[in-house]
Design a protein around this motif. Structure first.
Motif, PDB file in Angstrom:
ATOM      1  N   LEU A  29     -57.868 -86.140  31.314  1.00  0.00           N
ATOM      2  CA  LEU A  29     -58.442 -84.897  31.559  1.00  0.00           C
ATOM      3  C   LEU A  29     -59.891 -85.253  31.967  1.00  0.00           C
ATOM      4  CD1 LEU A  29     -57.366 -83.094  28.445  1.00  0.00           C
ATOM      5  CD2 LEU A  29     -57.141 -82.027  30.965  1.00  0.00           C
ATOM      6  N   SER A  30     -60.087 -86.435  32.487  1.00  0.00           N
ATOM      7  CA  SER A  30     -61.581 -87.033  33.010  1.00  0.00           C
ATOM      8  C   SER A  30     -61.903 -86.406  34.221  1.00  0.00           C
ATOM      9  CB  SER A  30     -61.286 -88.465  33.529  1.00  0.00           C
ATOM     10  OG  SER A  30     -60.421 -88.731  34.487  1.00  0.00           O
ATOM     11  N   GLN A  31     -63.112 -85.957  34.062  1.00  0.00           N
ATOM     12  CA  GLN A  31     -63.781 -85.189  35.158  1.00  0.00           C
ATOM     13  C   GLN A  31     -63.089 -83.764  35.314  1.00  0.00           C
ATOM     14  OE1 GLN A  31     -64.534 -87.217  38.910  1.00  0.00           O
ATOM     15  NE2 GLN A  31     -64.423 -88.933  37.834  1.00  0.00           N
ATOM     16  N   SER A  32     -62.478 -83.310  34.244  1.00  0.00           N
ATOM     17  CA  SER A  32     -61.802 -81.818  34.272  1.00  0.00           C
ATOM     18  C   SER A  32     -62.811 -80.815  34.052  1.00  0.00           C
ATOM     19  CB  SER A  32     -60.526 -81.701  33.364  1.00  0.00           C
ATOM     20  OG  SER A  32     -59.528 -82.502  33.866  1.00  0.00           O
ATOM     21  N   ILE A  33     -62.555 -79.797  34.486  1.00  0.00           N
ATOM     22  CA  ILE A  33     -63.392 -78.582  34.055  1.00  0.00           C
ATOM     23  C   ILE A  33     -62.744 -77.615  33.122  1.00  0.00           C
ATOM     24  CG2 ILE A  33     -64.660 -76.562  35.076  1.00  0.00           C
ATOM     25  CD1 ILE A  33     -64.764 -78.046  37.821  1.00  0.00           C
ATOM     26  N   SER A  45     -55.568 -85.749  20.867  1.00  0.00           N
ATOM     27  CA  SER A  45     -55.361 -87.250  20.232  1.00  0.00           C
ATOM     28  C   SER A  45     -55.526 -88.098  21.365  1.00  0.00           C
ATOM     29  CB  SER A  45     -54.524 -87.448  19.017  1.00  0.00           C
ATOM     30  OG  SER A  45     -53.326 -86.973  19.264  1.00  0.00           O
ATOM     31  N   TYR A  46     -56.335 -89.104  21.438  1.00  0.00           N
ATOM     32  CA  TYR A  46     -56.210 -90.266  22.309  1.00  0.00           C
ATOM     33  C   TYR A  46     -56.390 -89.846  23.671  1.00  0.00           C
ATOM     34  CZ  TYR A  46     -54.569 -92.584  18.435  1.00  0.00           C
ATOM     35  OH  TYR A  46     -54.636 -93.290  17.032  1.00  0.00           O
ATOM     36  N   ALA A  47     -56.660 -88.692  24.045  1.00  0.00           N
ATOM     37  CA  ALA A  47     -57.060 -88.128  25.428  1.00  0.00           C
ATOM     38  C   ALA A  47     -58.168 -88.681  25.926  1.00  0.00           C
ATOM     39  CB  ALA A  47     -57.052 -86.374  25.440  1.00  0.00           C
ATOM     40  N   ALA A  52     -65.966 -84.839  31.461  1.00  0.00           N
ATOM     41  CA  ALA A  52     -65.321 -83.448  31.546  1.00  0.00           C
ATOM     42  C   ALA A  52     -66.566 -82.407  31.208  1.00  0.00           C
ATOM     43  CB  ALA A  52     -63.952 -83.507  30.657  1.00  0.00           C
ATOM     44  N   ASN A  53     -66.228 -81.282  31.707  1.00  0.00           N
ATOM     45  CA  ASN A  53     -67.067 -80.260  31.275  1.00  0.00           C
ATOM     46  C   ASN A  53     -66.470 -79.199  30.313  1.00  0.00           C
ATOM     47  OD1 ASN A  53     -68.587 -77.934  31.242  1.00  0.00           O
ATOM     48  ND2 ASN A  53     -68.936 -77.790  33.295  1.00  0.00           N
ATOM     49  N   LEU A  69     -64.812 -89.017  24.969  1.00  0.00           N
ATOM     50  CA  LEU A  69     -65.606 -87.953  25.248  1.00  0.00           C
ATOM     51  C   LEU A  69     -66.766 -88.457  25.719  1.00  0.00           C
ATOM     52  CD1 LEU A  69     -64.865 -85.880  22.123  1.00  0.00           C
ATOM     53  CD2 LEU A  69     -64.763 -84.885  24.469  1.00  0.00           C
ATOM     54  N   ARG A  70     -67.023 -89.664  26.095  1.00  0.00           N
ATOM     55  CA  ARG A  70     -68.046 -90.324  26.935  1.00  0.00           C
ATOM     56  C   ARG A  70     -68.495 -89.684  28.028  1.00  0.00           C
ATOM     57  NH1 ARG A  70     -66.525 -96.487  25.930  1.00  0.00           N
ATOM     58  NH2 ARG A  70     -64.393 -95.402  26.714  1.00  0.00           N
ATOM     59  N   GLY A  71     -69.658 -89.164  28.179  1.00  0.00           N
ATOM     60  CA  GLY A  71     -70.110 -88.573  29.350  1.00  0.00           C
ATOM     61  C   GLY A  71     -69.673 -87.008  29.484  1.00  0.00           C
ATOM     62  N   ALA A  72     -68.927 -86.452  28.569  1.00  0.00           N
ATOM     63  CA  ALA A  72     -68.620 -85.198  28.780  1.00  0.00           C
ATOM     64  C   ALA A  72     -69.842 -84.170  28.556  1.00  0.00           C
ATOM     65  CB  ALA A  72     -67.595 -84.870  27.596  1.00  0.00           C
TER      66      ALA A  72
END
Length: 89
Positions: A29-33, A45-47, A52-53, A69-72
């Motif tokens: 779900l990287s960069q997902s809104i 788990s492990y996502a 992401a926003n 969740l780095r950078g989320a």
């Protein structure tokens, strides 16, 4: 909700969606809104949620074990009862 485990949902837009109780384990779900998204009791788990926003999202009782969740964006989120064991921030 059907299982979306291991699905590539990178850059998807789930704004204000209700995907409560979904299985998103190992999903990308990287960069997902996920702004104002209902993620109550979701298995993340492990996502991969990098960048992401998640602003204003409901993650109550969610499983975020080992989630990345780095950078989320995590402003005003509800994490009541969430499992954050090993999550990366």
């Amino acid at each position: 909700m059907p299982s979306l485990s291991q699905t590539n949902l990178s850059k998807a837009n789930f704004t204000s969606a209700d995907i409560s109780q979904a299985n998103l384990s190992y999903a990308n779900l990287s960069q997902s809104i996920l702004f104002k998204t209902n993620l109550h009791n979701v298995n993340l788990s492990y996502a991969n949620l990098r960048n992401a926003n998640l602003n204003y999202a409901c993650l109550s009782n969610a499983n975020l074990t080992e989630a990345d969740l780095r950078g989320a964006k995590l402003s005003h989120i509800n994490l009541k009862g969430a499992n954050l064991d090993g999550a990366l921030f």
